[in-house]
Structures are given as C-alpha cells and as structure tokens.
Enzyme design. Sequence first.
Site, PDB file in Angstrom:
ATOM      1  N   CYS A  19     -24.150  20.636  11.903  1.00 58.08           N
ATOM      2  CA  CYS A  19     -23.911  21.016  13.714  1.00 58.08           C
ATOM      3  C   CYS A  19     -24.234  22.025  14.523  1.00 58.08           C
ATOM      4  O   CYS A  19     -24.410  22.756  14.237  1.00 58.08           O
ATOM      5  CB  CYS A  19     -22.594  21.293  12.768  1.00 58.08           C
ATOM      6  SG  CYS A  19     -21.595  22.188  12.908  1.00 58.08           S
ATOM      7  N   ARG A  39     -18.500   9.096  17.337  1.00 57.00           N
ATOM      8  CA  ARG A  39     -17.997   8.910  18.721  1.00 57.00           C
ATOM      9  C   ARG A  39     -17.719   7.635  19.307  1.00 57.00           C
ATOM     10  O   ARG A  39     -16.311   7.380  19.507  1.00 57.00           O
ATOM     11  CB  ARG A  39     -18.034   9.916  20.125  1.00 57.00           C
ATOM     12  CG  ARG A  39     -18.182  11.252  19.321  1.00 57.00           C
ATOM     13  CD  ARG A  39     -18.743  11.924  20.704  1.00 57.00           C
ATOM     14  NE  ARG A  39     -20.312  11.796  20.856  1.00 57.00           N
ATOM     15  CZ  ARG A  39     -21.133  12.078  22.045  1.00 57.00           C
ATOM     16  NH1 ARG A  39     -20.339  12.944  22.554  1.00 57.00           N
ATOM     17  NH2 ARG A  39     -22.888  11.836  21.643  1.00 57.00           N
ATOM     18  N   MET A  51     -16.931  13.457  11.408  1.00 52.86           N
ATOM     19  CA  MET A  51     -16.861  14.530  12.132  1.00 52.86           C
ATOM     20  C   MET A  51     -15.945  14.914  11.367  1.00 52.86           C
ATOM     21  O   MET A  51     -14.685  13.865  11.277  1.00 52.86           O
ATOM     22  CB  MET A  51     -16.293  12.722  13.290  1.00 52.86           C
ATOM     23  CG  MET A  51     -17.481  12.272  14.262  1.00 52.86           C
ATOM     24  SD  MET A  51     -17.253  10.634  15.027  1.00 52.86           S
ATOM     25  CE  MET A  51     -16.410   9.857  15.048  1.00 52.86           C
ATOM     26  N   SER A  52     -16.301  15.631  11.805  1.00 45.24           N
ATOM     27  CA  SER A  52     -14.752  17.054  11.726  1.00 45.24           C
ATOM     28  C   SER A  52     -13.740  16.649  12.138  1.00 45.24           C
ATOM     29  O   SER A  52     -13.680  16.699  13.491  1.00 45.24           O
ATOM     30  CB  SER A  52     -15.507  18.422  11.734  1.00 45.24           C
ATOM     31  OG  SER A  52     -14.349  18.690  10.551  1.00 45.24           O
ATOM     32  N   GLY A  82     -26.938   8.805  17.532  1.00 47.13           N
ATOM     33  CA  GLY A  82     -26.762   9.829  18.919  1.00 47.13           C
ATOM     34  C   GLY A  82     -26.971   8.000  19.988  1.00 47.13           C
ATOM     35  O   GLY A  82     -27.587   7.808  20.385  1.00 47.13           O
ATOM     36  N   ASP A  83     -25.481   8.495  20.612  1.00 52.42           N
ATOM     37  CA  ASP A  83     -24.588   7.382  21.327  1.00 52.42           C
ATOM     38  C   ASP A  83     -25.275   6.237  21.529  1.00 52.42           C
ATOM     39  O   ASP A  83     -25.040   5.238  22.820  1.00 52.42           O
ATOM     40  CB  ASP A  83     -25.798   7.562  22.919  1.00 52.42           C
ATOM     41  CG  ASP A  83     -26.043   9.729  23.273  1.00 52.42           C
ATOM     42  OD1 ASP A  83     -24.833  10.428  22.785  1.00 52.42           O
ATOM     43  OD2 ASP A  83     -26.470   9.746  23.547  1.00 52.42           O
TER      44      ASP A  83
HETATM   45  C1  FMN Z   1     -15.959  16.072  16.829  1.00 50.88           C
HETATM   46  C2  FMN Z   1     -17.014  15.738  16.512  1.00 50.88           C
HETATM   47  C3  FMN Z   1     -17.053  16.377  15.236  1.00 50.88           C
HETATM   48  C4  FMN Z   1     -18.316  16.295  14.600  1.00 50.88           C
HETATM   49  N1  FMN Z   1     -18.091  16.961  12.992  1.00 50.88           N
HETATM   50  C5  FMN Z   1     -19.555  16.152  12.214  1.00 50.88           C
HETATM   51  C6  FMN Z   1     -19.479  17.032  10.820  1.00 50.88           C
HETATM   52  O1  FMN Z   1     -18.336  16.893  10.279  1.00 50.88           O
HETATM   53  N2  FMN Z   1     -20.621  16.535   9.819  1.00 50.88           N
HETATM   54  C7  FMN Z   1     -21.629  16.330  11.054  1.00 50.88           C
HETATM   55  O2  FMN Z   1     -22.791  16.334   9.991  1.00 50.88           O
HETATM   56  N3  FMN Z   1     -21.890  16.085  12.500  1.00 50.88           N
HETATM   57  C8  FMN Z   1     -20.670  15.599  12.338  1.00 50.88           C
HETATM   58  N4  FMN Z   1     -21.041  15.508  14.441  1.00 50.88           N
HETATM   59  C9  FMN Z   1     -21.400  15.123  14.414  1.00 50.88           C
HETATM   60  C10 FMN Z   1     -21.997  13.406  14.868  1.00 50.88           C
HETATM   61  O3  FMN Z   1     -21.714  12.944  12.645  1.00 50.88           O
HETATM   62  C11 FMN Z   1     -22.941  13.146  14.959  1.00 50.88           C
HETATM   63  O4  FMN Z   1     -23.609  13.414  14.566  1.00 50.88           O
HETATM   64  C12 FMN Z   1     -22.809  12.845  16.605  1.00 50.88           C
HETATM   65  O5  FMN Z   1     -21.046  12.785  18.085  1.00 50.88           O
HETATM   66  C13 FMN Z   1     -23.964  12.142  17.615  1.00 50.88           C
HETATM   67  O6  FMN Z   1     -23.259  10.649  17.341  1.00 50.88           O
HETATM   68  P1  FMN Z   1     -22.557  10.072  19.126  1.00 50.88           P
HETATM   69  O7  FMN Z   1     -23.025   9.783  19.585  1.00 50.88           O
HETATM   70  O8  FMN Z   1     -22.718   8.699  17.913  1.00 50.88           O
HETATM   71  O9  FMN Z   1     -21.260  10.222  18.442  1.00 50.88           O
HETATM   72  C14 FMN Z   1     -19.177  15.699  13.979  1.00 50.88           C
HETATM   73  C15 FMN Z   1     -18.719  15.392  15.859  1.00 50.88           C
HETATM   74  C16 FMN Z   1     -17.911  15.487  16.678  1.00 50.88           C
HETATM   75  C17 FMN Z   1     -17.621  15.290  18.400  1.00 50.88           C
END
Ligand code: FMN
Length: 342
Positions: free
Chosen positions: A109, A234, A27-28, A210-211
């Site tokens: 992304c 997240r 997560m960037s 995801g989620d």
């Molecule tokens: C703030 C933020 C930054 C993210 N940055 C990246 C990133 O740098 N590279 C990437 O592949 N995915 C990035 N993602 C996506 C996450 O890796 C992930 O695929 C997405 O949040 C869904 O997963 P989750 O529901 O568990 O959060 C980012 C997501 C968020 C919310």
Amino acid sequence: MAELTTLASPLDVGGVKIRNRVFLAPMSGITDEPFRQRAYGHGAGLVVSEMVASGELAKGRAGCDLRIRHSGLPVHMVQLAGREAVHMAEGARIAAGESADIIDINMGCPAKKVTGGYAGSALMRDLDHALSLIEAVVGAVSVPVTVKMRLGWDESALNAPMLARRAEQAGVSMVTVHGRTRCQFYQGKADWRAIARVKQAVSIPVVANGDVGSPEEAATILEQSGADAVMIGRAHYGAPWIAGSIASIAGGVSAPGIPHAPQALADYVVSHYEDMLSLYGAESGLRQARKHLGWYLDRHASDVSAEQRKAILTSFKPGEVVAELCRVFADGAQPTSLRSAA
Ligand SMILES: Cc1cc2nc3c(=O)[nH]c(=O)nc-3n(C[C@H](O)[C@H](O)[C@H](O)COP(=O)(O)O)c2cc1C
C-alpha cells in the site's frame, strides 16, 4: 494464447486449492463482502478482504469485524496491514479464529497514512523488519501466509525479488507483485516484465498485478512475467464480473451471472446497493454505495442526464435512489426483488 488457457487451471497455495488463476485484488473501501461475493459468484478464482489494520483489529476497534468476517465463500482470505509484530501475530490469530484459510500481509500500500506509520510499502525499505512481521504471522497461525508487495520503494531500490526470496524462506506460500514502485503510486504503466525477476527468485507461486482488464492483457502479463496467476483490481469498477469473465473465457465456458439485458442490469445494481445498505446500515451504506453507483453509471449508462446522476449520487432516500436506478437502467421497470423501496 497458451497463457490464457493456463489461467483456468487450479492453483495450490500452501495446501489450499484455488479453483482458477484470475483473482480479485484487495481494494480498501471497495472489495467488501457484497463485492467479493459477486466477484466470486461470477467465477473469480480467489477474492481477498480489504486490508485490515492489525493494531485496530487487535484492539477490537469497530469496523474491523466486518472486514474479517467469513462471507461463506469456500476460501476465506484476510489481508492484514501493520508494522508491529505483536499486532500482526494477534491479528492473524483473530482472523484464523474467523476461519480464515489464508492470511495475506500488505507490503504494497502506497498511501501516506499507511506508509507514514511504516506499514504497507514502507516495509520494503526495511526488509529485516518486514521479515520480522512475516515470521510473527507465520509463527502465529497454521494456515498459509502470503505477501502482497510492489517492485520496491523507488527505481533505485527494486528489491521485490529479495523480499520474495526471504519471505519464501520464512514459510510464505505465495507472493503477489504489483508492477510499480511505491513512489509511482498509480502513475505510468505497470512493468510486467520486472515481475519476472521475482518469479525467477522463488519457487512458490507468484501472482502478477497491475493494469490488467482484458483476457489479452491477462495473457500478456502472464507471458511477460512468467507468473502463475493474475490479480485484477480497478478494472472491476462497475463490473464485479471482470476476473470471472476472464477465467471463464480461459476455460472456454461462459461466466455465470453477468447482467446483459437492461432489466438484469437494473436488478444487479439495485441488489448490490441493497446488500451494502444491509451490511453497513442505511445511513453509512448509502454513502459507501455511491462510488459503486457512479461507476455503474459511467460504465453502463454514460448518457445519463446530469440531474439523474445527481439524484442517484446525493439522495439520502434509498427508495428514491432505487426508483431512479430503475429509470436509468431499465426504463422505469421495477426490479424483480425490491427491499429498500418498501
Ligand atoms: C482504491 C484502492 C484501494 C486499494 N486497497 C488495497 C488494499 O486494501 N490492499 C492491497 O494490498 N492493495 C490495495 N490496493 C491495490 C490493489 O490491490 C492493486 O494492487 C492495484 O490497484 C493495482 O492493480 P490494478 O491495476 O488491477 O488496479 C488498492 C487499490 C485501490 C485503487
């Protein structure tokens, strides 16, 4: 839940041994070195750098070094974003020079500033071009290459199975699939069953994403997708131990280092804050740390007063921030080790 215990077993990614199957998502702006070290310390199987723009990296732009540098963890995985094969190959070589064990390519992304440059999930609109980037990276380094993608650009183009199959043929060692399309951004609910179509298309490991935020959800995404591992993003806000605690529950052990007592929580939050100030320097570090402090407050001190919250999230004096954090999390007791207040 059979799926849950599976998560505790190791996974082979192109010859690199990953200790369990619950990963921290890149997560960037969030999963920087201090965050990854904490997540790995709590037991996450794998942690990934924030994405780094390969063009910037190839040009030696400031800030890229912090994103790719080795943090001393046993497996160093760097994620590259970009759209030019020459930059992707050069970026991969630079990351490998920083002892990266695995290079991941970002094809998921959704951000306009990334897709507008035809990188990230925009690559899913042109699989031939996506493949040219994959081939360039695979050809540039000897370490395993992985790809992170979404289900497709939109509902009418769910081409993740095709991209994954072609990536596997090009030598990719693992794919991660976020169960949404690009056009969904983060709306709606991730479609865990749709990830199964990717799993059926390849024989390399597939990571479902995801989620997910709980052991039950981790078991369900695995069951519905048939994936080999789960990646969590997240749900880590204000809780860098989520992946580690799920992996530990799967393995029937307790996760190391989770701060339960008020003093332990105060120490934890303060040390995370101070590690960020050390990494970025006080001025930039204190700004970047604010989102984490906000999440720690939301999650563990929801009754904090508006004035205290404001003081923590707006002060430019690290000593004041630390003192206020101690008041909120540990009734004013000083952290056991104190750096920034000195
Ligand atoms: C703030 C933020 C930054 C993210 N940055 C990246 C990133 O740098 N590279 C990437 O592949 N995915 C990035 N993602 C996506 C996450 O890796 C992930 O695929 C997405 O949040 C869904 O997963 P989750 O529901 O568990 O959060 C980012 C997501 C968020 C919310």
